[in-house]
Scaffold this motif. Sequence first.
Motif, mmCIF file in Angstrom:
data_model
loop_
_atom_site.group_PDB
_atom_site.id
_atom_site.type_symbol
_atom_site.label_atom_id
_atom_site.label_comp_id
_atom_site.label_asym_id
_atom_site.label_seq_id
_atom_site.Cartn_x
_atom_site.Cartn_y
_atom_site.Cartn_z
ATOM 1 N N VAL A 1 0.826 -1.159 0.049
ATOM 2 C CA VAL A 1 0.071 -0.026 -0.105
ATOM 3 C C VAL A 1 0.887 1.278 -0.090
ATOM 4 N N GLU A 2 0.487 2.003 -0.746
ATOM 5 C CA GLU A 2 1.502 3.228 -1.268
ATOM 6 C C GLU A 2 1.662 4.260 0.323
ATOM 7 N N ASN A 3 0.629 4.486 0.673
ATOM 8 C CA ASN A 3 0.766 5.695 1.856
ATOM 9 C C ASN A 3 1.144 4.902 3.392
ATOM 10 N N TRP A 4 1.396 3.572 3.570
ATOM 11 C CA TRP A 4 1.863 3.236 4.691
ATOM 12 C C TRP A 4 3.269 3.563 4.985
ATOM 13 N N GLY A 5 3.242 3.556 6.630
ATOM 14 C CA GLY A 5 4.776 4.012 7.178
ATOM 15 C C GLY A 5 4.958 5.374 7.044
ATOM 16 N N THR A 6 3.839 6.127 7.168
ATOM 17 C CA THR A 6 4.020 7.577 7.691
ATOM 18 C C THR A 6 4.125 7.639 9.018
ATOM 19 N N VAL A 7 4.410 9.188 9.306
ATOM 20 C CA VAL A 7 4.784 9.235 10.812
ATOM 21 C C VAL A 7 3.410 8.809 11.877
ATOM 22 N N ALA A 8 2.171 9.240 11.122
ATOM 23 C CA ALA A 8 0.935 8.912 11.859
ATOM 24 C C ALA A 8 0.942 7.354 12.171
ATOM 25 N N ASN A 9 1.077 6.460 10.821
ATOM 26 C CA ASN A 9 0.911 5.110 11.158
ATOM 27 C C ASN A 9 2.155 4.516 12.334
ATOM 28 N N LEU A 10 3.265 5.322 12.137
ATOM 29 C CA LEU A 10 4.389 4.954 13.206
ATOM 30 C C LEU A 10 3.841 5.120 14.713
ATOM 31 N N GLY A 11 3.343 6.187 14.920
ATOM 32 C CA GLY A 11 2.960 6.405 16.053
ATOM 33 C C GLY A 11 1.825 5.729 16.839
ATOM 34 N N GLN A 12 0.650 5.275 15.494
ATOM 35 C CA GLN A 12 -0.137 4.549 16.054
ATOM 36 C C GLN A 12 0.189 3.238 16.457
ATOM 37 N N LEU B 1 3.237 2.184 17.338
ATOM 38 C CA LEU B 1 3.963 2.061 18.620
ATOM 39 C C LEU B 1 3.009 2.058 19.751
ATOM 40 N N LEU B 2 1.748 2.821 19.590
ATOM 41 C CA LEU B 2 0.975 2.728 20.968
ATOM 42 C C LEU B 2 0.045 1.647 20.960
ATOM 43 N N THR B 3 0.044 0.791 19.939
ATOM 44 C CA THR B 3 -0.764 -0.372 19.935
ATOM 45 C C THR B 3 -0.182 -1.657 19.800
ATOM 46 N N THR B 4 0.196 -2.001 18.613
ATOM 47 C CA THR B 4 0.696 -3.194 18.280
ATOM 48 C C THR B 4 2.203 -3.490 19.209
ATOM 49 N N TYR B 5 2.894 -2.450 19.276
ATOM 50 C CA TYR B 5 4.335 -2.375 19.865
ATOM 51 C C TYR B 5 4.242 -1.916 21.218
ATOM 52 N N SER B 6 3.162 -1.680 21.708
ATOM 53 C CA SER B 6 3.135 -0.685 23.128
ATOM 54 C C SER B 6 3.958 -1.469 24.244
ATOM 55 N N MET B 7 4.067 -2.927 24.139
ATOM 56 C CA MET B 7 4.494 -3.514 25.062
ATOM 57 C C MET B 7 6.244 -3.375 25.089
ATOM 58 N N SER B 8 6.652 -3.463 23.644
ATOM 59 C CA SER B 8 8.212 -3.265 23.639
ATOM 60 C C SER B 8 8.453 -1.897 23.917
ATOM 61 N N PHE B 9 7.639 -1.003 23.426
ATOM 62 C CA PHE B 9 7.795 0.775 23.709
ATOM 63 C C PHE B 9 8.126 0.565 25.406
ATOM 64 N N LEU C 1 10.403 -4.943 0.395
ATOM 65 C CA LEU C 1 10.008 -6.012 0.630
ATOM 66 C C LEU C 1 8.688 -6.172 1.388
ATOM 67 N N ALA C 2 8.641 -5.369 2.502
ATOM 68 C CA ALA C 2 7.441 -5.545 3.658
ATOM 69 C C ALA C 2 6.313 -5.133 3.308
ATOM 70 N N PRO C 3 5.244 -6.088 3.624
ATOM 71 C CA PRO C 3 3.897 -5.708 3.484
ATOM 72 C C PRO C 3 3.609 -4.470 4.455
ATOM 73 N N ASP C 4 3.973 -4.149 5.563
ATOM 74 C CA ASP C 4 3.419 -3.449 6.450
ATOM 75 C C ASP C 4 4.908 -2.385 6.377
ATOM 76 N N PRO C 5 5.102 -1.390 6.078
ATOM 77 C CA PRO C 5 6.291 -0.521 6.147
ATOM 78 C C PRO C 5 6.629 0.133 7.498
ATOM 79 N N THR C 6 5.658 -0.131 8.415
ATOM 80 C CA THR C 6 6.146 0.574 9.824
ATOM 81 C C THR C 6 6.981 -0.489 10.426
ATOM 82 N N VAL C 7 6.719 -1.597 10.162
ATOM 83 C CA VAL C 7 7.653 -2.652 11.005
ATOM 84 C C VAL C 7 9.277 -2.320 11.259
ATOM 85 N N GLY C 8 9.746 -2.141 10.184
ATOM 86 C CA GLY C 8 11.097 -1.929 9.931
ATOM 87 C C GLY C 8 11.703 -0.531 10.526
ATOM 88 N N GLN C 9 10.879 0.387 10.214
ATOM 89 C CA GLN C 9 11.055 1.851 10.794
ATOM 90 C C GLN C 9 11.123 1.707 12.366
#
Lengths: 175, 109
Positions: free
Chosen positions: A130-141, A143-151, B60-68
């Motif tokens: 998906v083209e628009n994934w990986g923006t700062v907004a996605n990153l913050g979201q 970090l606070l949901t899926t990766y909150s434990m590691s955070f 390569l990753a389907p979700d480009p937040t993981v690596g960041q």
Amino acid sequence: MISLFTAEGLSGLLFLGFIGLTLAGALIATNARSLIRSVAGLALCFLGIAGFYYYLNSPFVALMQILIYVGGVCVTIIFAVMLAGSSEVNKVSRHNVLVGPLAFLVSGLLVWGLAGLALKTEWHSSIFYVENWGTVANLGQSLLTTYSMSFELISVVLLVAVVGSLVLARQGRDK
Amino acid sequence: MMDILLLSNSLHTYLVIAALLFGIGIYGLVQRQNFIGMLISAELILSGASLNFMAFNHFLAPDPTVGQIFTLFIMAIAAAEVAIALSIIIAVYRNYKSIDTEDVTDLQG
């Protein structure tokens, strides 16, 4: 062959500049005689890597790289060099003569193996990109949901590291 | 023959640069004679690893937040590592008046 005077051409030229910056910085960092020069080379190398991160579509990580590595790590190492660094410039090497060539051989073999592996493998890119994934907004979201434990865990690690380094560096100060 | 100005669009470029950084770091780690120099080389190795993660993440990753996020965590770990290592180096310097790897050999006789 694209022309140099288009947007792609100029950005490709800038990318070549970043490659040169990174490799030159890394070589200075490992080969300079004085420690301050190696730290400066390390800072150069980190700036180049921040440029790569920008090309990889993640400006947030690029800025964090500059902020944490160049602004934090390098400055801390410079403090340590000023506190503890002895001048290595006119010191005779006490290593075995073979250490330099052997280190070169080992690292050369490693680079050859890793680069060969990277170039020979067929990499399959993901189908549902998906083209628009990986923006700062996605990153913050995430970090606070899926990766909150590691955070939270990384915060604890940083706290323990700070307290531990204070305890370690305090030993023997009253003498 | 690949166009040299389009290098930034290929995964291989980043992987080769990361391998070079890793190799230079290993070289410095073996060949350096004081602790701060070895720490600097270890930082180079860590950056090579982060660059690999970011390249795979972008191409390569389907979700480009993981690596960041992984790279951000590597940065945090590296900062903690530098803090601990530098305080150990300062403590060693207080005891031995040197940060040379050859001087810190109490057990060797």
